[in-house]
Write an enzyme that holds these catalytic residues in place. Structure first.
Site, PDB file in Angstrom:
ATOM      1  N   HIS A 100       0.816  -1.359   0.077  1.00 56.95           N
ATOM      2  CA  HIS A 100       0.102  -0.091  -0.061  1.00 56.95           C
ATOM      3  C   HIS A 100       0.911   1.254   0.119  1.00 56.95           C
ATOM      4  CE1 HIS A 100      -3.910  -2.251   0.838  1.00 56.95           C
ATOM      5  NE2 HIS A 100      -3.012  -2.885   1.405  1.00 56.95           N
ATOM      6  N   ASN A 173     -10.286  -2.679   2.573  1.00 58.71           N
ATOM      7  CA  ASN A 173      -9.829  -2.751   1.211  1.00 58.71           C
ATOM      8  C   ASN A 173     -11.119  -2.316   0.304  1.00 58.71           C
ATOM      9  OD1 ASN A 173      -7.231  -3.196   1.194  1.00 58.71           O
ATOM     10  ND2 ASN A 173      -7.554  -5.559   0.922  1.00 58.71           N
ATOM     11  N   TYR A 387       0.868  -4.062  12.281  1.00 56.04           N
ATOM     12  CA  TYR A 387       0.637  -2.745  11.718  1.00 56.04           C
ATOM     13  C   TYR A 387       1.580  -1.975  12.767  1.00 56.04           C
ATOM     14  CZ  TYR A 387      -2.553  -4.079   8.213  1.00 56.04           C
ATOM     15  OH  TYR A 387      -3.130  -4.318   7.018  1.00 56.04           O
TER      16      TYR A 387
END
Ligand code: HDE
Length: 715
Positions: A100, A173, A387
């Site tokens: 991304h 998404n 993350y």
């Protein structure tokens, strides 16, 4: 003079100016404390904001020339101005996101449109009309930060809601399912789709050996592959994409009751995609197509909006499904659990600085608020670690939460201290807990709250035995094909042809015969006809069917999964190009422009030259030159010309291609009589989408898919 000062960019006088403030830089201090900084600057204090300084506040006398030992001598190491400037520049880039990397962001607001306190105690969903700020970052997955906007790729749809109970990051998404079921496979998936390790290409493309090698060996990806090969992965605009939380999450209400929930973002402008040929051409015509479109729409006050929808279901429903709700390769058909709209998100402000905001924003699926909780989806569980971890290597410090775009907008305080790039200045001695400093009149710091603090939902899953430590997947995860087939069968004929053609295109780029054969062998588990079409498109024999780990079951097709079945015939948010040239009728152009604008669309004027062109009724400036404004950049085209200009343009490749592509991409073409010569040259035949100027607004910007078979050989 030129001899003495070798560098000679355009602004020559500024180059040699020794006047502070010859350029007027913005004050650099993010907290706006420039005034205090310059309090000792005596009578120069008025121009403090205008004077260029280094990062420690020293005024700079010359921003053009480095310090040299003599006019023709070496540069001196003591030139702290030069060293600091170049040192900072050398480190301007930070590691790009491993996936991304290419993204576009915007600010906005979320408003609760339906309170659901019975389902969740999430503060933002308690009261109709409650609002909170949001930041959204849309992205492609595979390409680097500088790659183009329109490859065939999944799009990231990451939303940060700054609620009063802390940040809630819904990092989703534009597709409701994923390639893999377990976080363990994510590095393999990403390695396979990225540039091949030895050659460093292809950039931002899945059409290569290693991706399809991995996919052929991972049948759990087949449902996602159907979506990835559909038009969902070549969106027309970021404003026209759906968003999905993908995983099953939980809602928890005030009483502590829990239900499962899937999150959806439904675009107010409807879902719309391009064709593959168009996406490829847009990549050349405007690599920033999506980023520009988003920025310009917001800049013009056309704020894109999405409704937040939820599908809520309980354990009893979950148990009855022929798939596992913890499996991220499965969706819940809207026909089975309707999507209930509970809020609206509107993006109404562009970023002020791309790096500070869009690049530095750090999304964490682990950011949830009381009222929302995780499920045991093994993909989600892996993300909860990933993350937080990745932000440390990307942003360089555990204090990344202090960067303005990441900081919550509600108060936050704890006993975490120090670390690299600490920007907070905590006062007092209380940096541990328990402490009793308050008893001595000192600030003892904050304390946990059993009542209002986040409490993890006490799930009681009778289908799970937590005493067992296993590396395994639950039984129904082995069904890899039922929903892939459901998705394929839910598409229109035209959409099915797009999927088959996309597979042919991608596999035609695969050089390993056994890899192609294996993928087609997997397709036979989805639909025999699809497999045959792909094999025929590749001119290979139909390979042996791959063995399915679990026999697929037949599921009812779902119309909600098709774009074309739900396409609205809307002008809103769409961009129409009008081609004109010398002598064109200004009144006719303006009339069409107003009609389009009244219907919510926007107009872009295209002409062979951009400056003021003499037209009938005055002069007119074009927004773009014909050669630089191919029709792939617009939703529909119109043309208002004179006979003479149309004849001249019919000898120009760019003009002929303009119509040929608009026709080939199934767009509406509105034209006057003079344009006919160009249409003939471009092979445009009259159909329901090739119309007179007067009929344009009625026909609108919808695509004329019936035309496609006549212009393109689809698999
Ligand atoms: Fe991500 N993903 N992901 N992902 N993902 C990242 O986090 C990861 C997955 C998604 O605009 C990274 O900050 C793992 C699913 C978006 O900044 C990284 C797994 C979904 C974004 C990461 C997944 C996503 C990311 C890279 C499997 C859809 C961009 C930089 C367990 C629901 C967010 C970063 C933005 C970004 C890891 C799977 C969506 C490396 C390990 C499923 C939209 O941490």
């Amino acid at each position: 003079m030129a001899k003495k000062h070798a560098p000679s960019p355009a602004n020559d006088h500024a180059l040699h100016s020794h006047q502070p403030g010859a350029f007027r830089p913005a004050p650099t201090d993010p907290r706006g404390n420039g005034d205090e900084l310059h309090q000792d600057a005596g009578d120069q204090v008025e121009d403090a904001a205008a004077c260029l300084t280094d990062n420690f506040g020293h005024r700079i006398s010359d921003n053009q020339n480095s310090l040299r030992a003599g006019e023709r001598g070496p540069t001196l190491l003591e030139d702290f101005v030069l060293r600091e400037k170049i040192f900072h520049f050398d480190h301007e880039r930070i590691p790009e996101r491993i996936v991304h990397a290419r993204g576009s962001g915007a600010h906005g607001v979320f408003e609760c449109t339906k309170a659901i306190p019975g389902l969740t105690k999430a503060s933002i969903l308690q009261k109709e009309g409650a609002t909170c700020p949001v930041f959204v970052r849309f992205s492609t997955v595979a390409g680097g930060a500088g790659s183009v906007d329109t490859p065939r790729d999944v799009r990231g749809f990451a939303v940060k809601l700054y609620t009063e109970s802390g940040n809630w990051d819904l990092v989703g998404n534009n597709i409701p399912v994923f390639f893999i079921q377990d976080a363990m496979k994510f590095p393999d998936l990403v390695h396979s789709v990225k540039m091949e390790a030895d050659r460093g290409y292809p950039q931002a493309a899945s059409a290569h050996d290693t991706f399809w090698d991995f996919i052929g060996l991972m049948p759990e990806a087949m449902h996602m592959i159907m979506w990835a090969m559909s038009d969902r992965t070549i969106p027309r605009s970021l404003r026209m994409m759906e968003g999905f939380g993908v995983h099953t999450f939980r809602f928890v209400n005030e009483k502590g009751e829990g239900k499962f929930v899937k999150f959806h973002w439904k675009p107010v402008l409807g879902i719309q995609s391009t064709t593959w040929d168009e996406a490829v051409k847009i990549a050349g015509a405007d690599p920033d197509f999506h980023r520009r479109d988003l920025f310009e729409a917001i800049d013009a006050g056309d704020f894109p909006a999405w409704d937040l929808g939820v599908q809520v279901f309980d354990e009893a429903f979950a148990k009855k499904q022929p798939f596992d709700v913890l499996d991220a390769t499965k969706l819940i058909p809207e026909e089975d659990v309707p999507v209930e709209i509970v809020g609206r998100m509107t993006l109404n402000r562009n970023v002020d600085n791309f790096f500070a905001e869009t690049e530095q924003v750090a999304f964490l699926p682990s950011n949830i608020i009381p009222g929302i909780d995780f499920s045991n989806d093994p993909l989600l569980q892996g993300r909860l670690f990933s993350y937080l971890d990745t932000q440390k290597s990307r942003l360089g410090t555990t204090n990344f939460h202090q960067i303005p775009i990441n900081a919550p907008k509600c108060p936050f305080h704890n006993f975490q201290r120090d670390g690299m790039m600490q920007t907070l200045v905590p006062t007092g001695r209380a940096n541990y807990e328990p402490n009793s400093l308050a008893e001595a009149g000192e600030n003892g710091g904050p304390r946990a709250s059993a009542e209002t603090g986040f409490r993890t939902f006490e799930a009681n899953d009778e289908r799970n035995d937590p005493a067992q430590k296993l590396r395994t997947r639950a039984e129904l995860f082995a069904d890899h094909f039922s929903q892939a087939r459901m998705f394929y069968l839910s598409q229109t004929e035209n959409e099915q042809a797009h999927i088959a053609s996309a597979l042919v295109f991608e596999l035609s780029k695969v050089t390993l015969d056994h890899v192609r054969a294996r993928v087609v062998g997997q397709l036979r588990n989805i639909d025999e006809d699809l497999a045959k079409r792909v094999a025929a498109g590749l001119a290979i024999d139909l390979p042996t069917k791959e063995k399915a780990a679990r026999t697929p079951v037949e599921l009812k097709p779902s119309d909600a999964l098709s774009i074309q079945k739900n396409a609205d015939d809307m002008m809103e948010g769409r961009k129409v190009a009008i081609l004109f040239a010398e002598g064109s009728d200004k009144a006719a152009i303006n009339a069409l422009k107003s009609q389009v604008e009244d219907a919510g669309g926007s107009v872009f004027l295209v002409a062979p030259k951009v400056g003021g062109i003499k037209v009938k009724g005055g002069t007119l400036k074009a927004d773009g030159q014909l050669a630089g404004s191919p029709s792939v950049l617009f939703d529909a085209v119109a043309s208002i010309l004179t006979d003479e200009q149309a004849r001249a343009l019919s000898a120009q490749g760019a003009a002929v291609q303009w119509f040929m592509d608009a026709y080939g991409h199934c767009k509406t073409i509105a034209h006057d009589a003079a344009t006919q010569i160009l249409l003939d040259k471009a092979g445009v035949e009259r159909d329901g989408g090739v119309v007179a100027i007067e009929a344009f607004v009625d026909v609108g910007t919808r695509r004329h898919w019936a035309r496609e078979a006549a212009v393109r050989d689809l698999a």
